[in-house]
Design an enzyme around this catalytic site. Structure first.
Site, PDB file in Angstrom:
ATOM      1  N   ASP A 194       0.845  -1.195   0.000  1.00 31.31           N
ATOM      2  CA  ASP A 194       0.000   0.000   0.000  1.00 31.31           C
ATOM      3  C   ASP A 194       0.882   1.247   0.000  1.00 31.31           C
ATOM      4  O   ASP A 194       1.337   1.709   1.043  1.00 31.31           O
ATOM      5  CB  ASP A 194      -0.907  -0.014   1.240  1.00 31.31           C
ATOM      6  N   LYS A 234       1.676   7.929   0.392  1.00 28.34           N
ATOM      7  CA  LYS A 234       2.107   7.990   1.796  1.00 28.34           C
ATOM      8  C   LYS A 234       3.480   8.656   1.890  1.00 28.34           C
ATOM      9  O   LYS A 234       4.252   8.606   0.937  1.00 28.34           O
ATOM     10  CB  LYS A 234       2.217   6.570   2.362  1.00 28.34           C
ATOM     11  N   ARG A 275     -11.009  -0.506   2.293  1.00 29.05           N
ATOM     12  CA  ARG A 275     -12.475  -0.572   2.359  1.00 29.05           C
ATOM     13  C   ARG A 275     -13.086  -0.745   0.977  1.00 29.05           C
ATOM     14  O   ARG A 275     -14.153  -1.347   0.840  1.00 29.05           O
ATOM     15  CB  ARG A 275     -13.004   0.684   3.078  1.00 29.05           C
TER      16      ARG A 275
HETATM   17  N1  BES Z   1      -3.150   0.232   5.285  1.00 25.91           N
HETATM   18  C1  BES Z   1      -3.513   1.491   5.817  1.00 25.91           C
HETATM   19  C2  BES Z   1      -3.766   1.456   7.333  1.00 25.91           C
HETATM   20  C3  BES Z   1      -2.588   1.128   8.193  1.00 25.91           C
HETATM   21  C4  BES Z   1      -1.808   2.132   8.730  1.00 25.91           C
HETATM   22  C5  BES Z   1      -2.299  -0.178   8.513  1.00 25.91           C
HETATM   23  C6  BES Z   1      -0.745   1.832   9.543  1.00 25.91           C
HETATM   24  C7  BES Z   1      -1.227  -0.478   9.330  1.00 25.91           C
HETATM   25  C8  BES Z   1      -0.455   0.526   9.844  1.00 25.91           C
HETATM   26  C9  BES Z   1      -4.782   1.984   5.135  1.00 25.91           C
HETATM   27  O1  BES Z   1      -4.952   1.582   3.829  1.00 25.91           O
HETATM   28  C10 BES Z   1      -4.735   3.470   5.152  1.00 25.91           C
HETATM   29  O2  BES Z   1      -3.882   4.010   4.523  1.00 25.91           O
HETATM   30  N2  BES Z   1      -5.657   4.090   5.880  1.00 25.91           N
HETATM   31  C11 BES Z   1      -5.705   5.493   5.984  1.00 25.91           C
HETATM   32  C12 BES Z   1      -7.140   5.908   5.856  1.00 25.91           C
HETATM   33  C13 BES Z   1      -7.328   7.381   5.695  1.00 25.91           C
HETATM   34  C14 BES Z   1      -6.795   7.830   4.345  1.00 25.91           C
HETATM   35  C15 BES Z   1      -8.784   7.692   5.824  1.00 25.91           C
HETATM   36  C16 BES Z   1      -5.150   5.872   7.351  1.00 25.91           C
HETATM   37  O3  BES Z   1      -5.363   5.129   8.313  1.00 25.91           O
HETATM   38  O4  BES Z   1      -4.454   6.881   7.426  1.00 25.91           O
HETATM   39 ZN    ZN Z   2      -4.036  -0.151   3.256  1.00 25.36          ZN
HETATM   40 MN    MN Z   3      -4.008   2.895   2.456  1.00 23.29          MN
END
Ligand code: BES
Ligand code: ZN
Ligand code: MN
Length: 489
Positions: A258, A265, A339
């Site tokens: 991801d 990120k 999601r």
């Molecule tokens: N895979 C990430 C969540 C995550 C973060 C898992 C740290 C393990 C460790 C997920 O896809 C993500 O990026 N979520 C975002 C959502 C936001 C953009 C609403 C997040 O948590 O920042």
């Molecule tokens: Zn993710």
């Molecule tokens: Mn993500």
């Protein structure tokens, strides 16, 4: 795949103890009482064990603690491990003691003098689980794990109790290997191959490709992988161990890497996103465990395998996609991709299998780590009875799990101006708004639990049953849940 240390239960062989290599472990009560094995060790070591106890070494030690004596004279072993354990120790304490032994053991052989210990299988499981090491990409380390020999009064009963646990351990090791694997090795295609290997155990595997998912209208799942050179897949694992009743469906987020996509990120820590397939890893490990121990239940595992990459073909912020359910989704943030994947897999699971219940697992939100750290995963559910059963199974297995609420008020944050829903709900209650997004894709009549394992799938410090890195969190809980709630006796 990393193989768990072999475990063998035998009658006590007092003569073999002096010659045993690696480590030897004995059990003493918190009051310092020795069993016949302990007395034998004490004699071989010319009273070292008794001196250790009389010197106050056990004072203040918790049940399940282990004290070690290095290079004991009179033994060939490099260390003597002294397990502090009351006679009536419960399963969790025996497991904890096993974990401490497994930590010390590493890849060396271990001989445990268990005598009349009531739960030797639990102790062996703890040792096996903790003695995991991911060496796949270390050129120098190719050691095979040293055997665990448990000497005790009733080896047949112990072996019978351990036989299913050996399969659960293999499932946990599979999950950990998948979660630890780098994304250039564990591509979507490689993940599919790992899943297909489960057919040797009697699991029926079906893999949907992009064309089939296109035909089914899975625009939410497909948009996540459209910037990647690796093909997206939906892999289904069916274990038909029960009668003709509807199955339990386990659904997993399998984002093999991801980057965040166009909503990219930051560089720091991005390498951790190799574990973003953690939900799919747990589902695969549970299916391995259930098939290995021939669980008398019907369970179907479904995982969405995608890679979230930025590229000229990647989904953009502001794009609107249509899910298999028919709901349109405004993709505000391409980093809220899990999601989108789950929306289509959840819908497909319900439409195809009419499951009795659905449990999904996903490394879904960083907010779950902010709320609960690395001590508890988050559970969110539309069904108190099912959720209580999952919470109870987690408690029994020593895996941290805490329930968070759902609610219409939270779902409001997902209102979109131009589509039916948007894929982010802002910073407040990020774990809950993510779950409310999934909730849209759950039919009213389907009992459902969502497990956000973002803080649990892989951790920088050692966890309850694992060294640092992938924990395998959830395999024990779900295996226990199937045993206690879905299996015929
Ligand atoms: N895979 C990430 C969540 C995550 C973060 C898992 C740290 C393990 C460790 C997920 O896809 C993500 O990026 N979520 C975002 C959502 C936001 C953009 C609403 C997040 O948590 O920042
Ligand atoms: Zn993710
Ligand atoms: Mn993500």
């Amino acid at each position: 795949m990393t193989t768990p240390a072999p475990v063998r239960f035998t009658q006590t062989d007092l003569d073999a103890i002096a010659a045993a290599e690696g480590r030897v472990a004995v059990i003493v009560t918190p009051e310092g009482k020795l069993d016949p094995g302990g007395r034998r060790i004490n004699r071989l070591t010319r009273g070292a064990l008794a001196r250790m106890i009389e010197g106050g070494a056990l004072d203040g030690k918790e049940p399940g603690a282990v004290l070690s004596l290095a290079w004991p004279s009179g033994l060939a072993a490099r260390a003597l491990d002294v397990v502090v354990l009351p006679r009536n120790a419960d399963a969790a304490t025996c497991r904890r003691a096993g974990v401490a032994l497994g930590r010390a053991k590493g890849t060396r052989p271990l001989t445990l003098l268990a005598g009349a210990l009531r739960r030797p299988a639990e102790m062996a499981l703890g040792a096996v689980l903790r003695a995991y090491e991911y060496t796949r990409h270390k050129t120098a380390e190719t050691e095979t794990p040293g055997e665990i020999t448990v000497m005790l009064n009733d080896p047949d009963a112990a072996e019978a109790a351990f036989t299913p646990l050996r399969e659960v351990a293999a499932g946990i090791f599979l999950t950990r290997d998948l979660v630890n694997a780098p994304a250039n090795h564990l591509t979507t295609t490689a993940f599919v191959a790992e899943i297909e290997a489960l057919s040797a155990l009697g699991v029926k595997v079906t893999v949907l490709d992009e064309a089939e998912m296109e035909r089914l209208g899975m625009g939410a799942l497909l948009c996540v992988g459209q910037g990647s050179d690796s093909p997206s897949h939906l892999a289904v694992m069916e274990w038909q161990g029960g009668g003709d009743e509807a199955p339990l469906a386990l659904v997993g987020k399998g984002v093999v890497f991801d980057t965040g996509g166009i909503s990219i990120k930051p560089a720091a820590g991005m390498e951790d996103m190799t574990m973003d397939m953690g939900g799919a890893g747990v589902v695969t490990g549970v299916m391995r465990a259930l098939a290995g121990r021939k669980a008398r239940a019907n369970v179907v595992g479904l995982v969405g395998l995608v890679e979230n990459m930025p590229s000229g073909s990647a989904v953009r912020p502001g794009d609107v996609v249509t899910s298999m359910k028919g709901d349109t989704i405004e993709v505000i943030n391409t980093d809220a991709e899990g999601r989108l994947v789950l929306a289509d897999v959840l819908w497909y699971a319900q439409k195809t299998y009419q499951p009795r219940a659905v449990i999904d697992l996903a490394t879904l939100t960083g907010a779950a780590i902010i709320a609960l750290g690395h001590e508890n995963a988050a559970a969110l559910s539309n069904d108190d009875a099912l959720c209580d059963a999952v919470l109870g199974a987690a408690r029994t297995e020593g895996e941290g799990l805490w329930r968070l609420p759902l609610g219409k008020g939270y779902a409001k944050a997902l209102k979109s101006r131009i589509a039916d829903v948007k894929n982010v709900g802002g910073r407040p209650a990020g774990t809950i708004t993510a779950a409310e997004f999934l909730h849209r894709f759950i039919e009213e009549s389907t009992p459902w639990v969502h497990l956000d394992i973002a803080g649990m799938a892989s951790v920088k410090a050692e966890s309850v049953h694992a060294p640092e890195g992938a924990s395998g969190w959830g395999v024990l809980t779900l295996d226990r849940l199937v045993r206690s709630r879905f299996e015929e006796s």
